[in-house]
Design a protein around this motif. Structure first.
Motif, PDB file in Angstrom:
ATOM      1  N   GLU A   1       0.837  -1.212   0.000  1.00 36.92           N
ATOM      2  CA  GLU A   1       0.000   0.000   0.000  1.00 36.92           C
ATOM      3  C   GLU A   1       0.863   1.250   0.000  1.00 36.92           C
ATOM      4  N   ALA A   2       1.969   1.217   0.760  1.00 41.56           N
ATOM      5  CA  ALA A   2       2.868   2.374   0.779  1.00 41.56           C
ATOM      6  C   ALA A   2       3.513   2.590  -0.592  1.00 41.56           C
ATOM      7  N   VAL A   3       3.904   1.478  -1.237  1.00 43.82           N
ATOM      8  CA  VAL A   3       4.490   1.603  -2.585  1.00 43.82           C
ATOM      9  C   VAL A   3       3.463   2.146  -3.562  1.00 43.82           C
ATOM     10  N   ARG A   4       2.221   1.635  -3.441  1.00 42.87           N
ATOM     11  CA  ARG A   4       1.172   2.112  -4.350  1.00 42.87           C
ATOM     12  C   ARG A   4       0.904   3.602  -4.142  1.00 42.87           C
ATOM     13  N   ARG A   5       0.826   4.018  -2.869  1.00 41.48           N
ATOM     14  CA  ARG A   5       0.584   5.436  -2.588  1.00 41.48           C
ATOM     15  C   ARG A   5       1.758   6.298  -3.074  1.00 41.48           C
ATOM     16  N   ALA A   6       2.989   5.782  -2.861  1.00 39.99           N
ATOM     17  CA  ALA A   6       4.156   6.537  -3.332  1.00 39.99           C
ATOM     18  C   ALA A   6       4.134   6.663  -4.852  1.00 39.99           C
ATOM     19  N   SER A   7       3.734   5.556  -5.527  1.00 39.37           N
ATOM     20  CA  SER A   7       3.647   5.605  -6.982  1.00 39.37           C
ATOM     21  C   SER A   7       2.576   6.592  -7.440  1.00 39.37           C
ATOM     22  N   GLU A   8       1.425   6.543  -6.744  1.00 39.80           N
ATOM     23  CA  GLU A   8       0.363   7.484  -7.092  1.00 39.80           C
ATOM     24  C   GLU A   8       0.806   8.920  -6.826  1.00 39.80           C
TER      25      GLU A   8
END
Length: 366
Positions: free
Chosen positions: A261-268
């Motif tokens: 989730e942190a990677v996804r949020r960072a990507s977003e």
């Protein structure tokens, strides 16, 4: 005060292993309390009940006495989700087997208690028999001492002197009969005592054998109880290890999910930042272009046009110049020498023209 009934698996409610310490319980309770608080779950009609269950689980497990009572009570009491805290009951067969094992162990405990009482009774009987045996031995020893004393008295000089003292023959015979009667009484009493001694000895031997048999049976039952307890402790340790592994697996999955989730949020966030930067760049570029257009539209093209060497394309007549071109100092527009005058004249239609100064390639307007 122990919980009256086990209806929920408190460890599962808090999401911790059975071996969790007080600090782990507190961390889990705080994390779930923030998530399950009724004020944050207004759309959930069961939010209050779930929060109360969470509070009940934490208040029970954080108290060592209540936690010990809960663990003991929940060993065989199935919870609301079909499990036990000490051992998961995956089906009805295992539940029945656990109940049967508990019942057999209770019967062993009851039987051992009765055997303990029976052994105490036999030990008391042995004590009484030994006391009677010692009493009989003492009486036999006393009879032997009386016999030895009478024999020694007869053989002493005083006995001989007494026997030879003058007196009637009848008195001497009477004393002799009295000694014989006492000797026979002692012999008869000794035989009776010896028979009683043998009977008491046999009784003590029998009681000792019975007590030994009872003790052997107690030892056998104790061994079975200890074996059952060891098996139960081993099952509890296996279940605790399984729960700990399950908790570690859930924690690992939760961490991986949080990391994803942190990677996804960072990507977003990075995509959004790039989009904002691109939009800002395009907006600034449009502003610069519009500003140039506005400046070019409002430019009067006055001033000294700078000579730019090299081939250029005239922005007015689209003629290509090979040697040089002229560039407006205000808007940067390039033109040939012929079009420069027309461009300046068009830019000054609403203005009063000033005197011209001719040069070899351009005209200056103040």
């Amino acid at each position: 005060m122990a919980p009256s009934a086990v209806t929920d698996d408190y460890y599962a409610v808090l999401g911790v292993a059975r071996t969790a310490d007080a600090e782990t319980l507190k961390v889990a309770w705080r994390r779930l309390a923030r998530i399950k608080h009724p004020d944050k779950n207004l759309g959930n009609p069961n939010a209050t009940a779930e929060f109360q269950l969470l509070e009940s689980a934490y208040s029970t497990l954080c108290n060592p006495t209540l936690r010990r009572a809960y663990d003991l009570q929940s060993m065989t009491t199935p919870t609301s989700n079909g499990s036990t805290t000490g051992a998961k009951c995956h089906n009805n067969t295992s539940t029945t087997s656990n109940d049967s094992s508990e019942q057999k162990n209770r019967e062993r405990e009851l039987k051992r208690s009765h055997l303990y009482k029976e052994k105490q009774s036999k030990e008391y009987d042995i004590f009484e028999a030994m006391r009677n045996l010692n009493r009989i031995r003492g009486e036999i020893q006393k009879l032997d001492e009386d016999a030895k004393r009478d024999t020694a008295e007869e053989l002493s000089w005083w006995g001989y002197f007494s026997f030879m003292m003058p007196g009637s023959q009848q008195q001497r015979e009477e004393k002799s009969r009295e000694r014989d009667r006492r000797r026979l009484d002692r012999i008869a009493a000794k035989r009776i005592k010896e028979k009683e001694l043998k009977r008491q000895t046999d009784k003590v031997t029998l009681l000792e054998l019975l007590s030994k048999g009872t003790q052997d049976e107690i030892d056998k039952i104790t061994l079975e109880i200890n074996k059952w307890k060891e098996e139960k402790a081993a099952a509890w340790r296996r279940e605790a290890q399984r729960q700990q592994e399950e908790y570690a697996r859930r924690e690992k999955a939760r961490r991986e999910e949080e990391e994803a989730e942190a990677v996804r949020r960072a990507s977003e966030w990075e995509a959004w930042r790039r989009k904002v930067e691109e939009t800002s760049r395009l907006f600034q570029e449009r502003q610069r272009t519009q500003r140039k257009k506005d400046e070019a539209a409002s430019c009067t093209h006055r001033g000294w046009w700078k000579k730019v060497d090299g081939p250029h394309l005239c922005s007015n007549c689209s003629t290509r110049t090979n040697r040089f071109a002229l560039q407006c100092p205000q808007c940067g527009k390039t033109a040939c020498a012929s079009c420069r005058k027309a461009i300046q004249a068009a830019g000054q239609t609403d203005k009063i023209p000033r005197p011209k100064v001719e040069t070899s390639y351009e005209t200056w307007y103040d």
